[in-house]
Structures are given as structure tokens and as C-alpha cells.
Design a protein around this motif. Structure first.
Motif, mmCIF file in Angstrom:
data_model
loop_
_atom_site.group_PDB
_atom_site.id
_atom_site.type_symbol
_atom_site.label_atom_id
_atom_site.label_comp_id
_atom_site.label_asym_id
_atom_site.label_seq_id
_atom_site.Cartn_x
_atom_site.Cartn_y
_atom_site.Cartn_z
ATOM 1 N N ASP A 36 0.855 -1.157 -0.189
ATOM 2 C CA ASP A 36 -0.020 -0.106 0.398
ATOM 3 C C ASP A 36 1.190 1.064 0.111
ATOM 4 N N ILE A 37 0.203 1.907 -1.075
ATOM 5 C CA ILE A 37 1.392 3.245 -0.235
ATOM 6 C C ILE A 37 0.724 4.322 -0.229
ATOM 7 N N PHE A 38 1.053 5.808 0.388
ATOM 8 C CA PHE A 38 0.282 6.784 0.901
ATOM 9 C C PHE A 38 1.081 8.209 0.149
ATOM 10 N N VAL A 39 0.332 8.869 0.117
ATOM 11 C CA VAL A 39 0.639 10.126 -1.132
ATOM 12 C C VAL A 39 0.383 11.258 -0.047
ATOM 13 N N ASP A 40 1.293 12.125 0.517
ATOM 14 C CA ASP A 40 0.402 13.920 0.840
ATOM 15 C C ASP A 40 1.124 14.682 -0.815
ATOM 16 N N VAL A 41 -0.075 14.861 -1.023
ATOM 17 C CA VAL A 41 0.022 16.235 -2.220
ATOM 18 C C VAL A 41 -0.167 17.690 -0.770
ATOM 19 N N ALA A 42 1.402 18.300 -1.630
ATOM 20 C CA ALA A 42 1.466 19.777 -0.653
ATOM 21 C C ALA A 42 1.176 20.777 -2.137
ATOM 22 N N CYS A 43 0.436 21.826 -0.988
ATOM 23 C CA CYS A 43 0.358 23.167 -2.396
ATOM 24 C C CYS A 43 0.427 24.512 -2.246
ATOM 25 N N THR A 44 -0.473 25.317 -2.463
ATOM 26 C CA THR A 44 -0.413 26.475 -1.173
ATOM 27 C C THR A 44 -1.868 27.024 -1.421
ATOM 28 N N ASP A 45 -2.068 28.018 -0.856
ATOM 29 C CA ASP A 45 -3.752 28.290 -0.646
ATOM 30 C C ASP A 45 -3.680 29.290 -0.743
ATOM 31 N N TYR A 46 -3.276 29.992 -2.792
ATOM 32 C CA TYR A 46 -3.336 30.845 -3.482
ATOM 33 C C TYR A 46 -3.244 30.633 -4.938
ATOM 34 N N PRO A 47 -5.014 31.626 -5.252
ATOM 35 C CA PRO A 47 -5.766 32.387 -4.981
ATOM 36 C C PRO A 47 -6.331 31.978 -3.813
ATOM 37 N N ILE A 48 -6.215 32.441 -1.805
ATOM 38 C CA ILE A 48 -7.004 31.920 -1.061
ATOM 39 C C ILE A 48 -8.356 31.998 -1.893
ATOM 40 N N ASN A 49 -8.571 30.726 -1.174
ATOM 41 C CA ASN A 49 -10.242 29.663 -1.045
ATOM 42 C C ASN A 49 -10.403 29.267 -2.799
ATOM 43 N N ALA A 50 -9.271 29.298 -3.751
ATOM 44 C CA ALA A 50 -9.448 29.217 -4.205
ATOM 45 C C ALA A 50 -9.378 26.894 -4.993
ATOM 46 N N SER A 51 -9.932 26.636 -5.664
ATOM 47 C CA SER A 51 -10.261 25.321 -5.518
ATOM 48 C C SER A 51 -9.263 24.335 -6.499
ATOM 49 N N LEU A 52 -8.532 23.509 -5.673
ATOM 50 C CA LEU A 52 -7.142 23.006 -6.294
ATOM 51 C C LEU A 52 -7.647 21.869 -6.157
ATOM 52 N N VAL A 53 -8.981 21.237 -6.591
ATOM 53 C CA VAL A 53 -9.284 19.736 -6.251
ATOM 54 C C VAL A 53 -8.588 19.216 -8.048
ATOM 55 N N SER A 54 -8.802 20.684 -9.073
ATOM 56 C CA SER A 54 -8.849 19.502 -10.009
ATOM 57 C C SER A 54 -7.032 19.032 -10.305
ATOM 58 N N LEU A 55 -6.087 20.572 -9.761
ATOM 59 C CA LEU A 55 -4.700 20.247 -10.339
ATOM 60 C C LEU A 55 -4.078 19.468 -9.295
ATOM 61 N N ASN A 56 -4.412 18.827 -8.131
ATOM 62 C CA ASN A 56 -4.372 17.668 -7.194
ATOM 63 C C ASN A 56 -4.648 16.514 -7.450
ATOM 64 N N LYS A 57 -5.873 16.328 -7.877
ATOM 65 C CA LYS A 57 -5.636 15.777 -9.383
ATOM 66 C C LYS A 57 -4.999 14.999 -10.009
ATOM 67 N N SER A 58 -4.386 15.854 -10.746
ATOM 68 C CA SER A 58 -3.692 16.221 -12.027
ATOM 69 C C SER A 58 -2.050 15.519 -11.650
ATOM 70 N N ARG A 59 -2.021 16.452 -10.439
ATOM 71 C CA ARG A 59 -0.654 15.571 -9.729
ATOM 72 C C ARG A 59 -0.201 13.849 -9.152
ATOM 73 N N VAL A 60 -1.486 13.524 -9.035
ATOM 74 C CA VAL A 60 -1.879 11.852 -8.642
ATOM 75 C C VAL A 60 -0.802 11.249 -9.706
ATOM 76 N N ALA A 61 -2.576 12.089 -10.895
ATOM 77 C CA ALA A 61 -1.947 11.653 -11.888
ATOM 78 C C ALA A 61 -0.897 11.279 -12.489
ATOM 79 N N SER A 62 -0.434 12.397 -12.714
ATOM 80 C CA SER A 62 1.376 12.613 -12.917
ATOM 81 C C SER A 62 2.552 11.702 -12.432
ATOM 82 N N PHE A 63 2.118 11.752 -11.518
ATOM 83 C CA PHE A 63 3.099 10.441 -10.468
ATOM 84 C C PHE A 63 2.217 9.034 -10.980
ATOM 85 N N LEU A 64 1.062 8.431 -11.273
ATOM 86 C CA LEU A 64 0.561 7.294 -11.228
ATOM 87 C C LEU A 64 1.114 7.228 -13.017
#
Length: 463
Positions: A36-64
Motif C-alpha cells: 500500500d502507498i500513502f501520498v501527501d500532496v502539498a499545494c499552496t492556498d493561492y489564490p486564497i480559497n481557490a479550488s485546487l481539487v483538479s490540480l491536485n488530482k492531476s498531480r497524483v495522475a502524473s505520478f501514476l
């Protein structure tokens, strides 16, 4: 980003606002045999309160995509960390963005054999030796120790950097009868029953019970800071020569520190001996060596989540791989642990913790509570069964960090009126926290919602 990359860890650095990989470092070869693999995705709250869901999913996809031999089903947990101190773009760009990936080897019979050897090496390295202590040493006043035991059963809350304990009796007493003996921690008001009803201090059924009294005393429990209730009063005592464990040569000392600090007596110890727990279970063996069997514990239960049973065949409550014994010597404890390890390595990472605890309750009914040596990496597979537990569980969490205390163990302690124990702290009376109250553990924050802990996020600015 970790200051040091360890075995079983890979770092994927990515640019601010993008998901392409700039640099890969760490144990990439180990990924080929990862479980089993555990992944911590680090991002920055900029712009403040912006949705980063799509970006973070893409980061995990790039790793895979970079490591195509990794199956998506191996991702046991993905955490998202939003760094909140990058409000300005200029600063946000300089911060780390990307993935911190942690994994353990896929468990096999051969791995289990190797881990038994490693366990034996750790025990040999840390074998206890007698040491001379100074003639005098600071020790807690016995009265303080008694107070700690007494208040351990009281509800607690953490607020403004301090622990508070709920003290004082509750209820109503008639002034025409013998009122309870005065206690300096009691808080109460005295009222005529009719006045109390009109002021909303009592309800109609309570008024009906006490309306014949000339006056009543209404008691209110209240919160008092722990430091006020239990002031530290060290005293000088003469110490005898003691036995010490050489911790400088062992990879971790979590269990040793917790068991030495808590000094539980006559407990049943329930230990997870599945994959990669050897550096913690070795400490348990070292602890047994320094504590005469029977004074601290003699009932031991070890479990391996199914004796190498295929994951698809595991049934809740009937997974097996649980072995127990009342041990009279260190050798018996070691043999029980080794035998359980060699019969299975765990397979999938969620474990049959509750099945093991239920087995322990049935095998050793005279124990007042159970101490569970638990793997923070492994979620509890059979939570649906924890309503069958009748005794408090004191959970010693192995492998936790300030970011990732496994919420399952907090809820297990809350459900059983038990406690959670980490390297540097003990969390008592989790069951005393009320709906909406907040618990902070390291940089994790949890809130009680619908009777259970729910994770609300991380405080990345807390130093």
C-alpha cells in the motif's frame, strides 16, 4: 518537504500551479515491490480559497503515469496539505509543491522471515543493562500521582493551549434533608423550588419531586484547568540501581517511552505484528525484559490479519491469525510473537484490530483494560464490530507524525472510554468531549460530529 528522505519514501517536486514533475528523488526502486502507498500532496492556498481539487488530482495522475507499474488500488490514502502562509504569489512560488510518497514493501513469507531477523537484531542491540542512579532524584509526590489517577476518569477538553477537567457534582438536593458533604470543587446555587422553576433552573418533573422542600441546592459541574487541580510538587527520593535499555542503537523508541511513562499494571497487551511493525514489537520485547512478568503484564495477544489468507477470502470477525497466551517468562512472549509473525504478514493494510480485541476480552476476562500496540499506517478493517467491546482500549499508536494520527484509533478510544498514546503525549477522556468540541493532535485538528471524530484539517503555520 522532509528534511531527510528515508527508505520507503519518494519525493516528486512540481512547479507552482502545474502538475508536471520537475524532479524525482528517493527510493524509486522500492516502488516496484511496494504494498500500500500513502501520498501527501502539498499545494499552496493561492489564490486564497481557490479550488485546487483538479490540480491536485492531476498531480497524483502524473505520478501514476511516471510509474505505470503502480496500480491505483495501491493508493491506500491520499492527503492534501494546503500551505496557508503563501498569500502572496511571490512567496507561494518559492514553496514546495508536489508529492511526498511513503510506502512499505508488499508482505510475503520471505519478508516476514527477514523482519524476524531484524527484530532479533534490535532486541540484541537494546538488551537492558544495570545502571547506577544518583542517590537522589526528583519524583512526583504520591498525592499528585493519586490525583492523576482520580482525574483520569473525568471528561477533559483542550482550550487556549491548556487542558481543562470537568469537576464538581451535578444534580439537585433538598435543604430539608442531609445535603451532600461539602467539596471545595462543588459549584451550586440555592433557590426556592418555585423560583427555580420560574427561572428555568429546573424542569417540571424536578419541581414535582422537590416542591415540598423549603429550599433546594442545584449543583453545576464546571471546567477547571489541569495545572490548578494538579500542581507539580516534586520531592527528593532515594533511588535503587535500575535497569536501562540502550535506545541509541535502535531505530525507534515510541513504545518504550510510552510504556515507561504510563506504567500500566496487569494489562492485556494486544499487538499488531503484521508487516514492518518489527521495530515497534522489538521494543515491546525489550520492555518485557526490564519488567518482571506478571507485575505489568502477562497476558499477550498477537495478530497478523489472517495467516496469509488471500484478501478476497477475509471475512469480518472471522479473519483469524490471532494467537494468545498467559506467559510466565520472557521466552514465552518472544516465542508467541515470532510464531505469529512467521504465520502471516497481513496482506492488505487495514487490519482485524477489533476481532483481536474481542478475542482478548474472551481469553482474559479478568483484565480491566487492554493495551493495543497499533500500526498508524493501517486503518481498522472491522470497525463495524467495535460495539461488541466492553472494556477500555488504551491505544499505543506506532508510526504517527504530527500530520497523520490515524482517526480510527481516536474513535476506538472514544467508543471504549479508552485513551490514545503518542511518543510525547497521552490523550485521555476522549469520550468526554461533547458534540462540536475540538481536539488538536500535533498539527491535526478534529471535531466531534455525530458522536465521532471528524478531521477538519491541518495547521501548517503552527511551529
Amino acid at each position: 518537504m522532509p528534511a531527510e528522505i528515508k527508505a520507503g519514501q519518494v519525493i516528486a517536486e512540481m512547479p507552482f500551479g502545474y502538475s508536471n514533475i520537475l524532479k524525482i528523488s528517493g527510493d524509486t526502486a522500492g516502488l516496484k515491490t511496494a504494498g500500500d502507498i500513502f501520498v501527501d500532496v502539498a499545494c499552496t492556498d493561492y489564490p486564497i480559497n481557490a479550488s485546487l481539487v483538479s490540480l491536485n488530482k492531476s498531480r497524483v495522475a502524473s505520478f501514476l503515469k511516471r510509474f505505470p507499474f503502480i496500480e491505483e488500488g495501491q493508493l491506500a490514502q491520499v492527503n492534501f496539505f494546503q500551505q496557508t502562509d503563501g498569500a502572496l504569489r511571490e512567496k507561494a512560488i518559492t514553496m514546495f509543491h508536489g508529492l511526498v510518497v511513503t510506502f512499505r514493501p508488499r508482505q510475503t513469507v520471505e519478508n516476514a522471515k527477514k523482519e524476524v531477523v531484524k527484530l532479533e537484531d534490535i532486541v540484541k542491540t537494546g538488551t537492558p543493562v544495570s545502571i547506577e542512579k544518583p542517590a537522589t532524584a526528583n519524583k512526583k509526590d504520591s498525592a499528585t500521582t493519586d490525583l492523576e489517577r482520580y482525574y483520569a476518569s473525568k471528561p477533559r477538553k483542550f482550550q487556549s493551549g491548556k487542558w481543562y477537567i470537568l469537576v464538581g457534582r451535578g444534580g439537585i438536593a433538598s435543604m430539608d434533608r442531609d445535603t451532600p458533604k461539602k467539596n471545595p470543587l462543588d459549584s451550586f446555587i440555592t433557590r426556592d423550588p418555585k423560583d427555580a422553576l420560574e427561572e428555568g433552573l429546573i424542569n417540571k418533573s424536578e419541581y414535582k419531586e422537590f416542591k415540598g422542600s423549603s429550599a433546594i441546592r442545584i449543583y453545576y459541574p464546571h471546567w477547571v484547568s489541569e495545572e490548578k487541580l494538579m500542581p507539580k510538587k516534586p520531592i527528593k527520593v532515594t533511588e535503587k540501581p535500575a535497569v536501562a535499555i540502550n535506545i541509541s542503537g535502535i531505530p525507534d523508541s515510541t513504545i518504550l517511552k510510552i510504556l515507561d511513562r504510563t506504567k500500566w499494571e496487569k494489562a492485556t497487551i494486544v499487538g499488531d505484528v503484521t508487516g514492518s511493525m518489527y521495530k515497534y514489537t522489538a521494543q515491546l520485547l525489550l520492555w518485557v525484559k526490564t519488567n518482571p512478568i506478571g507485575s505489568s503484564a502477562k497476558n499477550f495477544v498477537f495478530y497478523n490479519d489472517g495467516d496469509n489468507m488471500p484478501d478476497k477470502d477475509k471475512k469480518l470477525g472471522r479473519t483469524g491469525g490471532i494467537y494468545y497466551k498467559t506467559c510466565n517468562t520472557y521466552a514465552e512472549v518472544e516465542a508467541l510473537m515470532r510464531g505469529t509473525m512467521l504465520k502471516g504478514g497481513g496482506g492488505d493494510f487495514p487490519e482485524n484490530n477489533i476481532e483481536a480485541l474481542i478475542t482478548a476480552e474472551k481469553a482474559f476476562p479478568s483484565s480491566e483494560f487492554q493495551v493495543m500496540i497499533a500500526d498508524n499506517w493501517a486503518a481498522i478493517k472491522d470497525k463495524v464490530l467495535w460495539g461488541q467491546l466492553t472494556k477500555p482500549v488504551r491505544v499505543v499508536v506506532c508510526g504517527a507524525t504530527e500530520f497523520n494520527v490515524n482517526i480510527d484509533y481516536l474513535n476506538l478510544a472514544r467508543k471504549t472510554n479508552g485513551s490514545v498514546h503518542l511518543m510525547e503525549s497521552d490523550l485521555y477522556n476522549l469520550s468526554g468531549l461533547k458534540e462540536g468540541e475540538v481536539l488538536k493532535v500535533g498539527k491535526n485538528t478534529f471535531v466531534v460530529k455525530n458522536g465521532v471524530f471528524v478531521e477538519t484539517g491541518y495547521d501548517l503555520t503552527d511551529k
